[in-house]
Design a protein around this motif. Sequence first.
Motif: not given
Length: 379
Positions: A356-379
């Motif tokens: 529970n402590k780590l999940y929000p950080l990992r969620y943001e990291k997955m979102k970051f990977i999409h944005e760093a590559n310019g992938i439109p996302h629904r996160m």
Amino acid sequence: MTSRKPRILVISPAGRVVDHDNVEWYHNTHDQLLDRYFNIGDMVVFDSTLKLIDYAEVDAMEIVNPTDADIERYKGYDFAIVRASNFVHNGANFHRAAEIIEKIKIPVYCTGVGGQSADDRPYLLNAENLRFWQTVAASSNLIGVRGTFSAEVFYHNGIKNVEICGCPSIFRTRNPNLQIKPRSPIENIAVSLRREVSSTYTSDVAGYLSMQRNLLVSADDRYAITFTSHGEQEEKAFFFKDAARIERAEQAFAESGWFSDDNRDQMRDIYMNRHFFFLKVADYDRFIRSKDFAIGMRVHGVLPALANGVPAALIAYDSRSQELADTHAIPTLKLADAARMTAQEMIDSVSFDAFNKLYPLRYEKMKFIHEANGIPHRM
């Protein structure tokens, strides 16, 4: 990238896409469905990858025998994605994918790919696989990888633009505030099995199988269970009630000791009457939401359970499952420890505090990977 939603290609899909982003298995004859092994976990991660991207349409890239017309058509797509999977090893075969990528000159992205090795020694990719991943790396700002081991494999092979983001399957419900709360009482549980095994996965094959059989029997003694199978032919024979194949499967189970004199009736009853298999990812979502707990050997029995808010624990048996467990702080039992415990003892030992402590950080990291590559996302 314009405001127009992109058209995307998929390298190595696992299933067919229906209703925009819902994945189900390919149309097969009855014999093809029952006699061929396929891992439906691959279908889950493909579905999950699509769930995170905001796109207009998706198509599969033909990488074995593409025609000149195929290659010309692919130039009209905005980018390609490599399905997140266990692909960073020399057993992977991307056929002509690197050549196609170089010809069509569109970006290629990956969010959650992983490495596989029988040990922890530095793993050198062969020329063919290294060329493919170098081509992907050259067209991406970042390659999202499953965990530390996968990042180290890339680094050791000279590919440095990698970032740990975990697996898309744990984010499939796109809930940035997901928190797992233990349930009481626990009555209905799902148990996932992985009978397929080799020395690549474990040095103790007999113990690996014995532990799973004991888990299934002890869970059935204590809870209302459903066991989930994930592609093995013998299990599919039982699920689809194919009498001739069931007879052959029972003979194989008797010879291997999976069905023994002291458990045959109970195991057969479980296989016949408390058994779930799926060919549509949405069916697993609906199934798992009805359970109080999920436990077992299948990463894609546990990850989508957690994504749906269901408490779950993984029994880690190889570098791939342990790497994902470490990345997401998934409650995990070592194979040797699980072999000494009943199902109730396993469930009672679990805490979700770290997850529970780590999940929000990992969620943001997955979102970051999409944005760093310019992938439109629904996160």
